[in-house]
Design a protein around this motif. Structure first.
Motif, PDB file in Angstrom:
ATOM      1  N   LEU A  98      -4.270  -8.964  -4.449  1.00 12.12           N
ATOM      2  CA  LEU A  98      -3.008  -8.647  -5.116  1.00 12.12           C
ATOM      3  C   LEU A  98      -3.200  -8.523  -6.626  1.00 12.12           C
ATOM      4  CD1 LEU A  98      -0.346 -10.822  -3.243  1.00 12.12           C
ATOM      5  CD2 LEU A  98      -0.717  -8.366  -3.103  1.00 12.12           C
ATOM      6  N   GLN A  99      -4.054  -9.358  -7.203  1.00 12.71           N
ATOM      7  CA  GLN A  99      -4.336  -9.233  -8.629  1.00 12.71           C
ATOM      8  C   GLN A  99      -4.970  -7.885  -8.946  1.00 12.71           C
ATOM      9  OE1 GLN A  99      -6.538 -12.592 -10.198  1.00 12.71           O
ATOM     10  NE2 GLN A  99      -5.411 -14.034  -8.915  1.00 12.71           N
ATOM     11  N   GLY A 100      -5.913  -7.476  -8.115  1.00 10.19           N
ATOM     12  CA  GLY A 100      -6.543  -6.175  -8.331  1.00 10.19           C
ATOM     13  C   GLY A 100      -5.567  -5.028  -8.175  1.00 10.19           C
ATOM     14  N   LEU A 101      -4.704  -5.110  -7.162  1.00 12.74           N
ATOM     15  CA  LEU A 101      -3.696  -4.064  -6.977  1.00 12.74           C
ATOM     16  C   LEU A 101      -2.714  -4.029  -8.142  1.00 12.74           C
ATOM     17  CD1 LEU A 101      -2.896  -4.460  -3.154  1.00 12.74           C
ATOM     18  CD2 LEU A 101      -4.165  -2.609  -4.257  1.00 12.74           C
ATOM     19  N   GLY A 102      -2.332  -5.209  -8.647  1.00 11.39           N
ATOM     20  CA  GLY A 102      -1.410  -5.259  -9.772  1.00 11.39           C
ATOM     21  C   GLY A 102      -2.017  -4.675 -11.035  1.00 11.39           C
ATOM     22  N   ILE A 103      -3.272  -5.021 -11.324  1.00 11.97           N
ATOM     23  CA  ILE A 103      -3.934  -4.497 -12.524  1.00 11.97           C
ATOM     24  C   ILE A 103      -4.131  -2.994 -12.409  1.00 11.97           C
ATOM     25  CG2 ILE A 103      -6.077  -4.554 -13.853  1.00 11.97           C
ATOM     26  CD1 ILE A 103      -6.301  -7.519 -13.134  1.00 11.97           C
ATOM     27  N   THR A 104      -4.589  -2.529 -11.238  1.00  8.71           N
ATOM     28  CA  THR A 104      -4.808  -1.092 -11.041  1.00  8.71           C
ATOM     29  C   THR A 104      -3.513  -0.302 -11.179  1.00  8.71           C
ATOM     30  OG1 THR A 104      -6.627  -1.615  -9.544  1.00  8.71           O
ATOM     31  CG2 THR A 104      -5.764   0.629  -9.493  1.00  8.71           C
ATOM     32  N   SER A 105      -2.446  -0.803 -10.558  1.00 14.85           N
ATOM     33  CA  SER A 105      -1.164  -0.097 -10.648  1.00 14.85           C
ATOM     34  C   SER A 105      -0.629  -0.100 -12.079  1.00 14.85           C
ATOM     35  CB  SER A 105      -0.150  -0.742  -9.702  1.00 14.85           C
ATOM     36  OG  SER A 105       0.056  -2.112 -10.029  1.00 14.85           O
ATOM     37  N   LEU A 133       0.808  -1.213   0.000  1.00 14.85           N
ATOM     38  CA  LEU A 133       0.000   0.000   0.000  1.00 14.85           C
ATOM     39  C   LEU A 133       0.843   1.264   0.000  1.00 14.85           C
ATOM     40  CD1 LEU A 133      -2.930  -0.923   2.417  1.00 14.85           C
ATOM     41  CD2 LEU A 133      -2.994  -0.708  -0.066  1.00 14.85           C
ATOM     42  N   LEU A 134       2.088   1.188   0.452  1.00 16.65           N
ATOM     43  CA  LEU A 134       2.997   2.327   0.328  1.00 16.65           C
ATOM     44  C   LEU A 134       3.785   2.265  -0.968  1.00 16.65           C
ATOM     45  CD1 LEU A 134       4.403   4.838   1.605  1.00 16.65           C
ATOM     46  CD2 LEU A 134       6.181   3.261   2.327  1.00 16.65           C
ATOM     47  N   LEU A 135       4.163   1.071  -1.390  1.00 18.57           N
ATOM     48  CA  LEU A 135       5.019   0.929  -2.568  1.00 18.57           C
ATOM     49  C   LEU A 135       4.349   1.477  -3.828  1.00 18.57           C
ATOM     50  CD1 LEU A 135       7.610  -0.204  -3.839  1.00 18.57           C
ATOM     51  CD2 LEU A 135       6.451  -2.404  -4.052  1.00 18.57           C
ATOM     52  N   ILE A 136       3.059   1.221  -4.003  1.00 19.11           N
ATOM     53  CA  ILE A 136       2.363   1.667  -5.212  1.00 19.11           C
ATOM     54  C   ILE A 136       2.287   3.196  -5.290  1.00 19.11           C
ATOM     55  CG2 ILE A 136       0.161   1.622  -6.440  1.00 19.11           C
ATOM     56  CD1 ILE A 136      -0.222  -1.223  -5.457  1.00 19.11           C
ATOM     57  N   ALA A 185       4.297   5.902  -7.767  1.00 21.43           N
ATOM     58  CA  ALA A 185       3.468   6.821  -8.536  1.00 21.43           C
ATOM     59  C   ALA A 185       3.868   8.268  -8.301  1.00 21.43           C
ATOM     60  CB  ALA A 185       1.996   6.614  -8.168  1.00 21.43           C
ATOM     61  N   SER A 186       4.282   8.606  -7.077  1.00 19.77           N
ATOM     62  CA  SER A 186       4.701   9.976  -6.795  1.00 19.77           C
ATOM     63  C   SER A 186       5.957  10.344  -7.565  1.00 19.77           C
ATOM     64  CB  SER A 186       4.933  10.149  -5.288  1.00 19.77           C
ATOM     65  OG  SER A 186       6.024   9.337  -4.854  1.00 19.77           O
ATOM     66  N   TYR A 187       6.867   9.397  -7.759  1.00 16.95           N
ATOM     67  CA  TYR A 187       8.050   9.667  -8.566  1.00 16.95           C
ATOM     68  C   TYR A 187       7.689   9.870 -10.038  1.00 16.95           C
ATOM     69  CZ  TYR A 187      11.260   8.559  -4.752  1.00 16.95           C
ATOM     70  OH  TYR A 187      11.962   8.580  -3.579  1.00 16.95           O
ATOM     71  N   ILE A 188       6.653   9.165 -10.492  1.00 16.53           N
ATOM     72  CA  ILE A 188       6.263   9.275 -11.900  1.00 16.53           C
ATOM     73  C   ILE A 188       5.695  10.654 -12.200  1.00 16.53           C
ATOM     74  CG2 ILE A 188       4.672   8.381 -13.645  1.00 16.53           C
ATOM     75  CD1 ILE A 188       4.959   5.660 -12.366  1.00 16.53           C
ATOM     76  N   GLY A 236       7.642   1.882 -12.955  1.00 19.64           N
ATOM     77  CA  GLY A 236       6.559   1.293 -12.170  1.00 19.64           C
ATOM     78  C   GLY A 236       5.927   0.066 -12.780  1.00 19.64           C
ATOM     79  N   ILE A 237       6.122  -0.149 -14.078  1.00 19.67           N
ATOM     80  CA  ILE A 237       5.476  -1.291 -14.724  1.00 19.67           C
ATOM     81  C   ILE A 237       6.008  -2.608 -14.160  1.00 19.67           C
ATOM     82  CG2 ILE A 237       5.237  -2.492 -16.940  1.00 19.67           C
ATOM     83  CD1 ILE A 237       4.926   0.119 -18.298  1.00 19.67           C
ATOM     84  N   THR A 238       7.289  -2.641 -13.814  1.00 22.23           N
ATOM     85  CA  THR A 238       7.860  -3.856 -13.217  1.00 22.23           C
ATOM     86  C   THR A 238       7.151  -4.207 -11.917  1.00 22.23           C
ATOM     87  OG1 THR A 238       9.998  -3.299 -14.200  1.00 22.23           O
ATOM     88  CG2 THR A 238       9.987  -4.938 -12.440  1.00 22.23           C
TER      89      THR A 238
END
Length: 377
Positions: free
Chosen positions: A302-309, A203-206, A210-213, A283-285
């Motif tokens: 985790l699947q939902g978080l991966g797809i959303t990210s 929840l912090l990593l995503i 994104a903030s760096y992007i 971030g795609i990795t």
């Protein structure tokens, strides 16, 4: 709950031996509140922690300025919350103790900053990291562990920033989350703790990536004007590649199918090529890693978080102004074609259904060799 159910089962057996009851033991059904009620109570607990903290800041302002008082009161609130949560209270008391614990953690953090007198040093953030990491392991509450892991990840990120090691932040968090998820079922006792801690880290990593992007890196949030070295970005992506290889190699080792050496080498090379192609699209990795991890563990969250990210990282990269639209479209097109080529190769040479059918036919022939010879004739 399990201890209480075991005691009831023993009592039922004793009553059966004395011919006082008949039939099998039926455990009592526990009523569970709907998820939206739990979410409402959780949000109420978080807001209550702000009001409790505001009470100390406004009415006991002189005492709050004393670091010793803050340490004692904060530790006492956390200890009281631990004792109450340990006894499995009702949902209202559960979230009330969550509020007390969060307020106590804020008082401890405030006391640490008062003692150090320098907000921008490494020591207070490292102390907060140790405290939050300990709470994520000790506290017998799922949401509390998620929150503590989230706060610990924030403190660790800031520590890396002040130590000029920001390039190791994303890879370290991703590696820790991968290790916890891949090994969470090694111990049934610690499985909920590992799952909660991994969610807190993710929840912090995503949003951190994104903030760096979007251009708001950690220096912006800390009101600093220092710029990171340009090679930090590429080092970060290479370390994320290492984390991705750790995930892929671990999943191949745990797979029920035997992969030949050439197949393993092809999978590893494909992973490296995919990460190198996505190096410009930051971030795609991480999105791919979360998506693969969710599929491997059958974890829908985790699947939902991966797809959303992934959707966010790809769309935000497309609207960046560092490259032209033609260049960004070409990079995304190459990535898409490469992923489709990998899918085609997997379906043609590594079809799981074909491998399963071949193994089942082989086992059937081993069990019935005479029938196999008859079929051959």
């Amino acid at each position: 709950m399990k201890i209480q159910q075991t005691q009831q089962q023993r009592l039922w057996q004793q009553l059966q031996e004395k011919a006082l009851v008949n039939g099998e033991f039926q455990p009592a059904e526990t009523l569970d509140s709907p998820w939206f009620i739990k979410l409402l109570l959780a949000c109420s607990g978080w807001f209550a922690s702000l009001f409790i903290l505001g009470f100390f800041l406004l009415t006991l302002q002189d005492l709050v300025e004393n670091s010793t008082v803050c340490l004692v009161v904060g530790s006492g609130m956390i200890l009281m919350a631990y004792q109450m949560l340990k006894n499995k209270p009702s949902e209202f008391l559960e979230h009330l103790m969550l509020a007390f614990s969060l307020a106590g953690q804020a008082l401890l953090a405030w006391a640490i900053f008062i003692i150090d007198n320098t907000v921008f040093s490494v020591f207070p953030w490292f102390a907060i990291f140790i405290i939050q990491s300990s709470l994520s392991l000790i506290m017998p509450h799922y949401i509390h562990r998620v929150c503590s892991a989230f706060f610990a990840s924030i403190a660790l990120t800031i520590c890396f920033h002040y130590l000029q090691l920001s390039a190791f932040t994303s890879a370290s968090l991703l590696l820790l989350a991968l290790f916890l998820v891949l090994n969470e079922w090694r111990s049934v006792k610690w499985q909920p703790a590992c799952e909660a801690i991994s969610y807190g880290i993710i929840l912090l990593l995503i949003p951190l990536k994104a903030s760096y992007i979007i251009g708001y890196d950690l220096a912006y949030w800390l009101n600093e004007t220092t710029l990171e070295h340009s090679w930090y970005y590429y080092l970060d992506e290479l370390l994320l590649l290492v984390a991705m290889l750790y995930l892929v190699i671990t999943l191949m080792q745990r797979s029920q199918h035997h992969f030949p050496f050439n197949t393993k080498l092809a999978i590893i090379c494909s992973t490296i090529c995919l990460c190198l192609l996505s190096m410009q699209a930051s971030g795609i990795t991480i999105g791919f890693a979360l998506l693969i991890l969710g599929f491997s563990n059958s974890n829908k969250i985790l699947q939902g978080l991966g797809i959303t990210s992934l959707l966010f990282y790809i769309s935000s990269y497309y609207y960046l102004l560092t490259l032209t639209l033609l260049e960004k479209s070409a990079i995304l097109l190459m990535m898409g074609l490469f992923i489709l080529a990998i899918r085609y190769a997997l379906l043609k040479w590594l079809n799981p259904m074909q491998i399963h059918s071949d193994s089942s036919v082989l086992s059937h022939k081993q069990l019935n060799p005479q029938q196999g010879d008859t079929d051959a004739i």
